[in-house]
Design an enzyme around this catalytic site. Structure first.
Site, mmCIF file in Angstrom:
data_model
loop_
_atom_site.group_PDB
_atom_site.id
_atom_site.type_symbol
_atom_site.label_atom_id
_atom_site.label_comp_id
_atom_site.label_asym_id
_atom_site.label_seq_id
_atom_site.Cartn_x
_atom_site.Cartn_y
_atom_site.Cartn_z
ATOM 1 N N PRO A 114 0.826 -1.211 0.000
ATOM 2 C CA PRO A 114 0.000 0.000 0.000
ATOM 3 C C PRO A 114 0.861 1.263 0.000
ATOM 4 C CG PRO A 114 -0.822 -1.584 1.595
ATOM 5 C CD PRO A 114 0.499 -2.101 1.118
ATOM 6 N N GLU A 115 0.505 2.206 -0.850
ATOM 7 C CA GLU A 115 1.229 3.472 -0.924
ATOM 8 C C GLU A 115 0.396 4.550 -0.243
ATOM 9 O OE1 GLU A 115 2.536 4.068 -4.987
ATOM 10 O OE2 GLU A 115 2.938 1.929 -5.239
#
Length: 287
Positions: free
Chosen positions: A2-3
């Site tokens: 996840p960014e």
């Protein structure tokens, strides 16, 4: 992994689900998730009786703001949070459970088991690992074109690995770097020190625009990302570059190329993002 957009979406969802809840006790089912303190019993005791006042974010890290402490959580590859009733069956790969006084539970599930948690006295977390060396927040008001240029400076390194380095700009991962560089018309292997002031400003704008659009769409569900309510992100349907190898560039129609830059799969358009190198005072385009 996840960014920033995905973590920001999880943060917003958790703020709807857990604010005001008081922790009665904590169950740690996989001790290696807990990085600080190194005693899981101490970790649990520190959190007993604490109330969650807000969930904030620093880069790709979640910060649970409590009475006396801050819980720092990194989801890494596949970490997920969910709120359940205490009588609901425990799902496989659930590693940490925060039992609330109202009979609900915040459960942390992580199939890959790469996630981490740290607890520090309130606000001390910003001065300790893993947060102390993090760079600029790209969605903060302080992230101005001038601040961006000052941070990247005239460093003699390729622009993509620099943008992936969390000590410079936080939260931008592989997907959004490819998208922002395409939007700015900059080749991912362009040497940072060759960027003009105008190109730097354009890249700054592209980073902010890309991240804001992704947050608005709830992030990208490329593999297994879901938010805190089990909902997938939708930005993957808006991607113009990442994951589109051999497809036509949406600007010029040229086939998109996939290479490897700094060990990461990298997508770019050879026409819209030509590789420029400086030779003395001249700027040349590579074929």
């Amino acid at each position: 992994m996840p960014e920033l957009p995905e973590v920001e979406t999880v943060r917003r969802t958790l703020n709807q689900l857990v604010i005001g809840k008081k922790i009665e006790r904590v169950s740690v089912l996989l001790p290696r998730i807990i990085q600080h303190p190194d005693d899981i019993q101490a970790f649990a005791v520190m959190l007993e009786g604490e109330t969650i006042h807000s969930v904030e974010r620093r880069g790709k890290f979640l910060r649970f703001m409590l009475d006396q402490y801050t819980l720092v959580s990194h989801l890494r590859m596949e970490g997920r949070y969910g709120v359940y009733r205490s009588d609901e069956p425990m799902e496989k790969h659930t590693h940490v459970v925060f039992h609330f006084t109202d009979g609900t539970e915040l459960r942390y599930k992580d199939v890959r088991q790469f996630g981490t948690m740290h607890v520090y006295p309130k606000d001390r977390d910003l001065l300790e690992a893993p947060l102390k060396k993090l760079g600029l927040e790209p969605l903060d008001e302080a992230f101005t074109p001038e601040a961006f240029r000052g941070k990247i400076g005239k460093r003699k390194t390729k622009i993509k690995p620099l943008l992936l380095n969390q000590e410079y700009i936080v939260g931008i991962g592989n997907i959004y770097v490819d998208e922002a560089l395409y939007l700015a018309g900059i080749h991912p292997e362009r040497e940072t020190h060759t960027l003009s002031a105008a190109e730097s400003t354009k890249l700054h704008e592209a980073i902010v625009e890309t991240l804001k659009d992704a947050v608005a769409a709830g992030g990208s569900s490329i593999k297994s990302y879901v938010n805190g309510q089990g909902e997938i992100g939708m930005f993957q349907h808006q991607l113009k570059m990442y994951g589109r190898k051999d497809e036509a560039c949406l600007t010029c129609g040229t086939a998109i190329i996939k290479t490897v830059v700094a060990g990461r799969g990298t997508h770019h358009c050879p026409v819209c993002q030509p590789l420029k190198r400086k030779r003395g005072k001249r700027e040349e385009l590579e074929d």
